[in-house]
Design an enzyme around this catalytic site. Structure first.
Site, mmCIF file in Angstrom:
data_model
loop_
_atom_site.group_PDB
_atom_site.id
_atom_site.type_symbol
_atom_site.label_atom_id
_atom_site.label_comp_id
_atom_site.label_asym_id
_atom_site.label_seq_id
_atom_site.Cartn_x
_atom_site.Cartn_y
_atom_site.Cartn_z
ATOM 1 N N GLU A 95 1.812 8.133 13.526
ATOM 2 C CA GLU A 95 1.493 7.124 12.503
ATOM 3 C C GLU A 95 2.757 6.762 11.722
ATOM 4 O O GLU A 95 3.691 7.556 11.620
ATOM 5 C CB GLU A 95 0.396 7.698 11.580
ATOM 6 C CG GLU A 95 -0.023 6.834 10.426
ATOM 7 C CD GLU A 95 -0.638 5.487 10.818
ATOM 8 O OE1 GLU A 95 0.034 4.724 11.526
ATOM 9 O OE2 GLU A 95 -1.764 5.196 10.364
ATOM 10 N N ASP A 96 2.771 5.561 11.165
ATOM 11 C CA ASP A 96 3.935 5.142 10.386
ATOM 12 C C ASP A 96 3.924 5.736 8.976
ATOM 13 O O ASP A 96 4.913 6.275 8.509
ATOM 14 C CB ASP A 96 4.043 3.601 10.329
ATOM 15 C CG ASP A 96 2.746 2.921 9.894
ATOM 16 O OD1 ASP A 96 1.752 3.615 9.581
ATOM 17 O OD2 ASP A 96 2.719 1.669 9.882
ATOM 18 N N ASP A 99 -1.227 6.793 3.422
ATOM 19 C CA ASP A 99 -1.341 6.301 2.065
ATOM 20 C C ASP A 99 -2.611 6.911 1.460
ATOM 21 O O ASP A 99 -2.610 8.051 1.009
ATOM 22 C CB ASP A 99 -1.381 4.772 2.162
ATOM 23 C CG ASP A 99 -1.338 4.071 0.828
ATOM 24 O OD1 ASP A 99 -0.529 4.450 -0.023
ATOM 25 O OD2 ASP A 99 -2.119 3.111 0.635
ATOM 26 N N PHE A 148 5.657 0.264 -2.193
ATOM 27 C CA PHE A 148 5.309 -0.424 -0.953
ATOM 28 C C PHE A 148 6.572 -0.625 -0.128
ATOM 29 O O PHE A 148 7.532 -1.228 -0.592
ATOM 30 C CB PHE A 148 4.625 -1.758 -1.233
ATOM 31 C CG PHE A 148 3.942 -2.297 -0.010
ATOM 32 C CD1 PHE A 148 2.660 -1.871 0.323
ATOM 33 C CD2 PHE A 148 4.587 -3.184 0.832
ATOM 34 C CE1 PHE A 148 2.032 -2.333 1.481
ATOM 35 C CE2 PHE A 148 3.968 -3.655 1.989
ATOM 36 C CZ PHE A 148 2.685 -3.227 2.303
ATOM 37 N N ARG A 161 8.813 -6.184 10.051
ATOM 38 C CA ARG A 161 8.702 -5.011 10.927
ATOM 39 C C ARG A 161 10.006 -4.684 11.628
ATOM 40 O O ARG A 161 10.308 -3.528 11.905
ATOM 41 C CB ARG A 161 7.643 -5.245 12.017
ATOM 42 C CG ARG A 161 6.217 -5.303 11.502
ATOM 43 C CD ARG A 161 5.244 -5.241 12.681
ATOM 44 N NE ARG A 161 3.903 -5.657 12.330
ATOM 45 C CZ ARG A 161 2.975 -4.865 11.785
ATOM 46 N NH1 ARG A 161 3.258 -3.610 11.508
ATOM 47 N NH2 ARG A 161 1.767 -5.330 11.498
HETATM 48 P P1 IMP Z 1 -4.330 4.612 4.621
HETATM 49 O O1 IMP Z 1 -5.595 4.517 5.426
HETATM 50 O O2 IMP Z 1 -4.526 4.123 3.210
HETATM 51 O O3 IMP Z 1 -3.685 5.971 4.679
HETATM 52 O O4 IMP Z 1 -3.375 3.519 5.191
HETATM 53 C C1 IMP Z 1 -2.501 3.711 6.185
HETATM 54 C C2 IMP Z 1 -2.008 2.369 6.685
HETATM 55 O O5 IMP Z 1 -1.781 1.446 5.608
HETATM 56 C C3 IMP Z 1 -0.672 2.539 7.346
HETATM 57 O O6 IMP Z 1 -0.815 2.818 8.715
HETATM 58 C C4 IMP Z 1 -0.022 1.206 7.102
HETATM 59 O O7 IMP Z 1 -0.394 0.299 8.111
HETATM 60 C C5 IMP Z 1 -0.588 0.737 5.798
HETATM 61 N N1 IMP Z 1 0.334 1.027 4.676
HETATM 62 C C6 IMP Z 1 0.201 1.963 3.721
HETATM 63 N N2 IMP Z 1 1.231 1.966 2.868
HETATM 64 C C7 IMP Z 1 2.076 1.001 3.315
HETATM 65 C C8 IMP Z 1 3.362 0.522 2.865
HETATM 66 O O8 IMP Z 1 3.956 0.983 1.875
HETATM 67 N N3 IMP Z 1 3.901 -0.490 3.596
HETATM 68 C C9 IMP Z 1 3.314 -1.024 4.698
HETATM 69 N N4 IMP Z 1 2.117 -0.608 5.147
HETATM 70 C C10 IMP Z 1 1.498 0.397 4.467
HETATM 71 MG MG MG Z 2 -0.616 1.526 10.285
#
Ligand code: IMP
Ligand code: MG
Length: 176
Positions: A95-96, A99, A148, A161
């Protein structure tokens, strides 16, 4: 919007080599199944998979939990499923960024029902302060503050990206 470098390319690459070496050490012999979460993790997958010296399969999963913009929709939707069976496999989800944890909390449960031998998560970045759902993360590239970020796969409305560095996207300073 202005871009400020948070993690330069060289630091990203150095850290990924460390993660690859750690993963090689941690896993017993056999093939590792790397599951890349599209689209943000594609560059991380490309570099991490080459930092891992053991046999590795790769596959891709499309998930959307974010609408456009910076806020989560709170829903998780599978937009592209795997083409391989995970039965008996050592699975590493790539995963990238984590959050709220909503996406990976959901995904680990889902993939867990497919009878893998083991399942772990490798994320390039983690924003632990933002967690709403628990996620057990085995490998973290960088813990970052609640900002962000874009670049190295991460986007804002599909833009940025292809930046080589990870940058903080901030509103332009207002004069006066
Ligand atoms: P989560 O389900 O809230 O943990 O969200 C994870 C996904 O939200 C990541 O795989 C990203 O695609 C997106 N995301 C969360 N934070 C960022 C950020 O700072 N920049 C870009 N995408 C983000
Ligand atoms: Mg993602």
């Amino acid at each position: 919007m202005a871009l400020r470098i948070l993690i330069p390319e060289a630091r990203i690459q150095a850290r990924i080599l460390e993660l690859g070496a750690q993963i090689d050490k941690d896993y017993p012999d056999g093939t590792l199944f790397l599951i890349c979460i599209l689209k943000g993790a594609c560059y991380f997958l490309a570099d991490l998979s080459r930092a891992i010296k053991r046999d590795a399969f790769i596959d891709f999963m499309g998930i959307s939990s974010y609408g456009r913009g910076k806020t989560s929709s709170g829903e998780v939707k599978i937009t592209k499923d795997l083409e391989v069976s995970l039965e008996g496999a050592n699975v590493l989800i790539i995963e990238d960024i984590i959050d709220s944890g909503v996406t990976l909390n959901y995904l680990t449960k889902l993939l867990g029902t497919r009878k893998p031998k083991s399942i772990r998560i490798a994320t390039l970045m983690d924003k632990p302060e933002r967690r709403l759902r628990p996620v057990d993360v085995a490998y973290v590239g960088f813990q970052i503050p609640d900002e962000f970020v874009v670049g190295y796969g991460l986007d804002f409305d599909e833009k940025y990206r292809n930046l080589r560095d990870i940058c903080i996207l901030e509103p332009d300073a207002v004069e006066g």
